[in-house]
Design a protein around this motif. Structure first.
Motif, PDB file in Angstrom:
ATOM      1  N   ARG A  68       0.834  -1.211   0.000  1.00  9.06           N
ATOM      2  CA  ARG A  68       0.000   0.000   0.000  1.00  9.06           C
ATOM      3  C   ARG A  68       0.872   1.266   0.000  1.00  9.06           C
ATOM      4  N   LEU A  69       1.940   1.230   0.806  1.00  7.64           N
ATOM      5  CA  LEU A  69       2.859   2.377   0.844  1.00  7.64           C
ATOM      6  C   LEU A  69       3.521   2.597  -0.511  1.00  7.64           C
ATOM      7  N   LYS A  70       3.915   1.501  -1.150  1.00  9.13           N
ATOM      8  CA  LYS A  70       4.546   1.597  -2.476  1.00  9.13           C
ATOM      9  C   LYS A  70       3.570   2.195  -3.485  1.00  9.13           C
ATOM     10  N   ILE A  71       2.300   1.759  -3.388  1.00  4.05           N
ATOM     11  CA  ILE A  71       1.271   2.294  -4.297  1.00  4.05           C
ATOM     12  C   ILE A  71       1.120   3.802  -4.070  1.00  4.05           C
ATOM     13  N   GLN A  76       1.804   9.152  -5.938  1.00  5.13           N
ATOM     14  CA  GLN A  76       2.252  10.521  -5.668  1.00  5.13           C
ATOM     15  C   GLN A  76       3.165  11.007  -6.798  1.00  5.13           C
ATOM     16  N   ALA A  77       4.060  10.103  -7.210  1.00  3.11           N
ATOM     17  CA  ALA A  77       4.970  10.448  -8.307  1.00  3.11           C
ATOM     18  C   ALA A  77       4.194  10.659  -9.608  1.00  3.11           C
ATOM     19  N   LEU A  78       3.185   9.789  -9.764  1.00  2.19           N
ATOM     20  CA  LEU A  78       2.404   9.805 -11.000  1.00  2.19           C
ATOM     21  C   LEU A  78       1.550  11.072 -11.133  1.00  2.19           C
ATOM     22  N   TYR A  79       0.937  11.490 -10.013  1.00  2.00           N
ATOM     23  CA  TYR A  79       0.006  12.614 -10.072  1.00  2.00           C
ATOM     24  C   TYR A  79       0.552  13.896  -9.425  1.00  2.00           C
ATOM     25  N   ASP A  91       5.604   4.313 -17.403  1.00  2.00           N
ATOM     26  CA  ASP A  91       6.252   3.315 -16.531  1.00  2.00           C
ATOM     27  C   ASP A  91       5.633   3.342 -15.128  1.00  2.00           C
ATOM     28  N   LEU A  92       5.413   4.556 -14.615  1.00  2.00           N
ATOM     29  CA  LEU A  92       4.821   4.698 -13.277  1.00  2.00           C
ATOM     30  C   LEU A  92       3.406   4.122 -13.251  1.00  2.00           C
ATOM     31  N   GLN A  93       2.664   4.388 -14.336  1.00  2.00           N
ATOM     32  CA  GLN A  93       1.296   3.868 -14.459  1.00  2.00           C
ATOM     33  C   GLN A  93       1.298   2.345 -14.418  1.00  2.00           C
ATOM     34  N   ARG A  94       2.227   1.748 -15.161  1.00  2.00           N
ATOM     35  CA  ARG A  94       2.326   0.273 -15.198  1.00  2.00           C
ATOM     36  C   ARG A  94       2.701  -0.272 -13.818  1.00  2.00           C
ATOM     37  N   GLU A  95       3.643   0.453 -13.186  1.00  2.00           N
ATOM     38  CA  GLU A  95       4.092  -0.001 -11.876  1.00  2.00           C
ATOM     39  C   GLU A  95       2.932   0.042 -10.873  1.00  2.00           C
ATOM     40  N   ALA A  96       2.169   1.136 -10.923  1.00  2.00           N
ATOM     41  CA  ALA A  96       1.017   1.269 -10.016  1.00  2.00           C
ATOM     42  C   ALA A  96       0.020   0.143 -10.249  1.00  2.00           C
ATOM     43  N   GLU A  97      -0.221  -0.206 -11.499  1.00  2.00           N
ATOM     44  CA  GLU A  97      -1.164  -1.291 -11.810  1.00  2.00           C
ATOM     45  C   GLU A  97      -0.653  -2.636 -11.290  1.00  2.00           C
ATOM     46  N   ALA A  98       0.652  -2.868 -11.508  1.00  2.00           N
ATOM     47  CA  ALA A  98       1.255  -4.119 -11.027  1.00  2.00           C
ATOM     48  C   ALA A  98       1.173  -4.212  -9.503  1.00  2.00           C
ATOM     49  N   LEU A  99       1.422  -3.074  -8.855  1.00  2.00           N
ATOM     50  CA  LEU A  99       1.369  -3.054  -7.390  1.00  2.00           C
ATOM     51  C   LEU A  99      -0.052  -3.307  -6.878  1.00  2.00           C
ATOM     52  N   LYS A 100      -1.054  -2.807  -7.595  1.00  2.00           N
ATOM     53  CA  LYS A 100      -2.438  -3.038  -7.173  1.00  2.00           C
ATOM     54  C   LYS A 100      -2.828  -4.505  -7.324  1.00  2.00           C
ATOM     55  N   ARG A 101      -2.310  -5.148  -8.376  1.00  2.00           N
ATOM     56  CA  ARG A 101      -2.568  -6.591  -8.514  1.00  2.00           C
ATOM     57  C   ARG A 101      -1.890  -7.352  -7.361  1.00  2.00           C
ATOM     58  N   LEU A 102      -0.677  -6.927  -7.045  1.00  2.00           N
ATOM     59  CA  LEU A 102       0.054  -7.553  -5.939  1.00  2.00           C
ATOM     60  C   LEU A 102      -0.690  -7.339  -4.608  1.00  2.00           C
ATOM     61  N   LEU A 103      -1.244  -6.125  -4.454  1.00  2.00           N
ATOM     62  CA  LEU A 103      -1.969  -5.823  -3.215  1.00  2.00           C
ATOM     63  C   LEU A 103      -3.179  -6.741  -3.051  1.00  2.00           C
ATOM     64  N   ALA A 104      -3.875  -7.009  -4.172  1.00  2.00           N
ATOM     65  CA  ALA A 104      -5.036  -7.908  -4.107  1.00  2.00           C
ATOM     66  C   ALA A 104      -4.613  -9.280  -3.601  1.00  2.00           C
ATOM     67  N   VAL A 105      -3.479  -9.773  -4.086  1.00  2.00           N
ATOM     68  CA  VAL A 105      -2.952 -11.071  -3.644  1.00  2.00           C
ATOM     69  C   VAL A 105      -2.614 -11.029  -2.161  1.00  2.00           C
ATOM     70  N   LYS A 106      -1.943  -9.926  -1.756  1.00  2.00           N
ATOM     71  CA  LYS A 106      -1.526  -9.803  -0.351  1.00  2.00           C
ATOM     72  C   LYS A 106      -2.735  -9.673   0.574  1.00  2.00           C
ATOM     73  N   GLU A 107      -3.794  -8.988   0.099  1.00  2.00           N
ATOM     74  CA  GLU A 107      -4.985  -8.848   0.932  1.00  2.00           C
ATOM     75  C   GLU A 107      -5.734 -10.168   1.072  1.00  2.00           C
ATOM     76  N   ASP A 108      -5.722 -10.966  -0.004  1.00  2.00           N
ATOM     77  CA  ASP A 108      -6.312 -12.313   0.099  1.00  2.00           C
ATOM     78  C   ASP A 108      -5.558 -13.125   1.154  1.00  2.00           C
ATOM     79  N   ALA A 109      -4.227 -13.050   1.096  1.00  2.00           N
ATOM     80  CA  ALA A 109      -3.396 -13.787   2.053  1.00  2.00           C
ATOM     81  C   ALA A 109      -3.660 -13.306   3.473  1.00  2.00           C
ATOM     82  N   GLN A 110      -3.849 -11.996   3.614  1.00  2.00           N
ATOM     83  CA  GLN A 110      -4.122 -11.412   4.936  1.00  2.00           C
ATOM     84  C   GLN A 110      -5.454 -11.921   5.488  1.00  2.00           C
TER      85      GLN A 110
END
Ligand SMILES: [Zn+2]
Length: 232
Positions: A68-71, A76-79, A91-110
């Protein structure tokens, strides 16, 4: 008379053997703490499992928070307006999207870790409740068993005293015969005669033997099981 006395002695010894068996069984039960010990071990295991589950939940929460912090930083950098280069923005847009997919996985695990921790908590509480129940039951059982033990020991002591008094009235050879038979015949040296037959083995007695068994002084023996005969 002699057969009657030995019959009395047999009754005392039979009762003593029964009481001794009861006392041994009670002592064995009182010494056996396996059920409470097993329940205590189950509590310790459930407690360790709960600690592991809570640790796993904290790790899962920390991992999700990190993403979440990374997102937040990426957005912040993006906007934030400082980055204007379209390639960098893309690149930032792609990174944000990748991080959101990762967050969904991490939230499922949580979420899974949270459910597992709740289950471990329930299992721990159940194990503790079971231990508590077993301990209370055990206390009640022990009180009952100790009471029974005291009663049985008193009865045995009274029978021992009766036996001591009785054997002083018996001829030594008759007592020796009785003891030898009791040892070899499964604790039963004297057989009562009922309806002209030996109660111990069921063999019928001849009229001569029945007469002999009624003798007040001499002992008569069953021809089949060799026990001392007593005619009530
Ligand atoms: Zn017999």
């Amino acid at each position: 008379m002699l057969a009657f006395q030995l019959h009395q002695l047999q009754e005392i010894d039979t009762a003593r053997a029964r009481l001794q068996a009861e006392i041994h069984a009670l002592e064995a039960r009182l010494a056996d703490h396996a059920a409470v010990e097993a329940a205590g071990q189950a509590v310790a295991a459930a407690k360790a499992a709960l600690a592991r589950a809570r640790q796993a939940l904290r790790s899962a929460e920390a991992e999700a928070e990190e993403v979440r912090l990374k997102i937040a930083r990426t957005e912040q950098a993006l906007y934030g307006g400082r980055v204007r280069n379209p390639k960098e923005l893309q690149d930032l847009q792609r990174e944000a999207e990748a991080l959101k997919r990762l967050l969904a996985v991490k939230e499922d695990a949580q979420l899974e870790a949270m459910l597992a921790a709740e289950e471990a908590e329930t299992a721990f509480q159940n194990a503790e409740a079971r231990l508590q129940t077993l301990r209370e039951e055990r206390l009640q059982q022990e009180a009952r068993w100790n009471g029974d033990l005291a009663t049985s020991r008193q009865r045995l002591a009274a029978l021992d005293e009766r036996r001591r008094r009785l054997i002083t009235t018996l001829p030594a050879d008759a007592l020796a015969t009785y003891e030898r038979l009791r040892e070899r015949r499964g604790g039963l040296a004297v057989a009562t005669v009922t309806d002209g037959a030996c109660d111990a083995c069921g063999a019928p007695l001849t009229p001569d033997l029945l007469r002999a068994a009624r003798s007040p002084e001499a002992l008569a023996f069953c021809r089949t099981c060799k026990r001392i005969l007593y005619v009530p």
